[in-house]
Scaffold this motif. Sequence first.
Motif, PDB file in Angstrom:
ATOM      1  N   GLU A   1       0.823  -1.216   0.000  1.00 18.04           N
ATOM      2  CA  GLU A   1       0.000   0.000   0.000  1.00 18.04           C
ATOM      3  C   GLU A   1       0.852   1.258   0.000  1.00 18.04           C
ATOM      4  OE1 GLU A   1      -3.013   0.315   3.006  1.00 18.04           O
ATOM      5  OE2 GLU A   1      -3.798  -1.672   2.468  1.00 18.04           O
TER       6      GLU A   1
ATOM      7  N   GLY B   1       3.765   6.372  -4.745  1.00 16.91           N
ATOM      8  CA  GLY B   1       4.164   6.358  -6.154  1.00 16.91           C
ATOM      9  C   GLY B   1       5.562   5.818  -6.377  1.00 16.91           C
TER      10      GLY B   1
ATOM     11  N   LYS C   1       3.084   1.274 -10.920  1.00 16.80           N
ATOM     12  CA  LYS C   1       2.082   0.269 -11.293  1.00 16.80           C
ATOM     13  C   LYS C   1       2.118  -0.848 -10.264  1.00 16.80           C
ATOM     14  CE  LYS C   1       1.744   0.943 -16.244  1.00 16.80           C
ATOM     15  NZ  LYS C   1       2.184   0.495 -17.561  1.00 16.80           N
ATOM     16  N   PRO C   2       0.947  -1.302  -9.792  1.00 16.33           N
ATOM     17  CA  PRO C   2       0.950  -2.352  -8.769  1.00 16.33           C
ATOM     18  C   PRO C   2       1.486  -3.670  -9.325  1.00 16.33           C
ATOM     19  CG  PRO C   2      -1.304  -1.841  -9.450  1.00 16.33           C
ATOM     20  CD  PRO C   2      -0.414  -0.852 -10.140  1.00 16.33           C
TER      21      PRO C   2
ATOM     22  N   ASP D   1       2.163   2.108  -3.432  1.00 13.85           N
ATOM     23  CA  ASP D   1       1.144   2.749  -4.261  1.00 13.85           C
ATOM     24  C   ASP D   1       0.942   4.202  -3.848  1.00 13.85           C
ATOM     25  OD1 ASP D   1       0.678   0.532  -5.705  1.00 13.85           O
ATOM     26  OD2 ASP D   1      -1.212  -0.034  -4.731  1.00 13.85           O
ATOM     27  N   ARG D   2       0.778   4.391  -2.539  1.00 12.50           N
ATOM     28  CA  ARG D   2       0.429   5.717  -2.031  1.00 12.50           C
ATOM     29  C   ARG D   2       1.512   6.728  -2.395  1.00 12.50           C
ATOM     30  NH1 ARG D   2      -0.113   4.388   3.068  1.00 12.50           N
ATOM     31  NH2 ARG D   2       1.985   5.080   3.577  1.00 12.50           N
TER      32      ARG D   2
END
Lengths: 98, 260
Positions: free
Chosen positions: B190, B196, B200-201, B193-194
């Motif tokens: 997480e 950056g 891309k996950p 993602d948060r």
Amino acid sequence: MTERVWEVFRQEDEGDPMVHAGNVNAPDEELAVHYAREFYGRRGESHRLWVVPRDAVTELDDPDLLKPPFDRSHKRPGGYIIKHKLERAKERARGDAT
Amino acid sequence: MTTESVAPALDPGARDALAELVLSLADDEFIIGFWDSEWTGIAPMLEEDVATSSIAQDEIGHAKALYELLAELTDDDADRIAFGRSIADYRHAALLNHARGDWAFSAARRYLYETADAVRLTAVAASAHPGLAALAGKMRREETYHLLHADAWLRRLADGAEDGRRRFAESLRQLWPDAQQVFAPLGAGEGLDREGWLPKPMPELHAAWLERVRPVLEPITGELPAASPDAGGRTRRTDDFAWLHGEFTRVSGSEEGALW
């Protein structure tokens, strides 16, 4: 895999002559290019490589054609030695002036 | 490194997420570099020996740059991170748990790893962390050649004599489940993602890789089973790796803290 010998030429900088670097064994052109890059370019020393199968090179090494027995000095770019003639001509010219 | 201006501003959560990502990248490059260097002196031909050794050196060079970035982020020492950890603390993908095997096995692993690494690096090169993004961009330039080399060997073994083709196909099938683990979820998923850090996950990268390699591999291997990355994909370790760890820590362990 049957290996062939590939001759490698390298250029250090744009505009420099291509100079024979050596050769590599490789089964085909693709791996020959990879290996040429590893042997003659991996340290950043080459700007360009040419990779040529040795059997594509036409060789001439016949001494009758390349080292004929007669004096060939008149075919050299230096041509005739005119140093002494030139010196005498200069002396004559100085003599005329006085 | 360009991280000095960024590092102090990171809050601990964001920094830990970034550090976990960088460690996973670094350990992958470090361990594949060491396994492939096991071919030095005994590769199938002299030219290939030089090429394989040089690629292995490139990977260790990438690992060095990544460990240095990590050392800056975590106020640690790159050599300590590389050589000073116990077996359980390495975070390379399970794909890299295996000894080099025969030439077909190493070629199969290189193909699986290089293709997965290429997909992952494309994402990392767009990371919100400028130091990591710049480093990934530089690595991609060298990985282009690694990918060409791995692809050249895939075609030679797949289209070559029966024995090589059979060994190559078996190796691909054996490594297939562990190859998925290059995309194993990281604990800080997480956070990545948060912030950056990884734009891309992982599941999206995994899908992109499958789409790319299945059509190439299945004509060689037959249908490959459905396989997924899992949470233990970067923590499972093997006896093979324990052996390699003993090899690459032998010199540094012989006199702790020695300067070279």
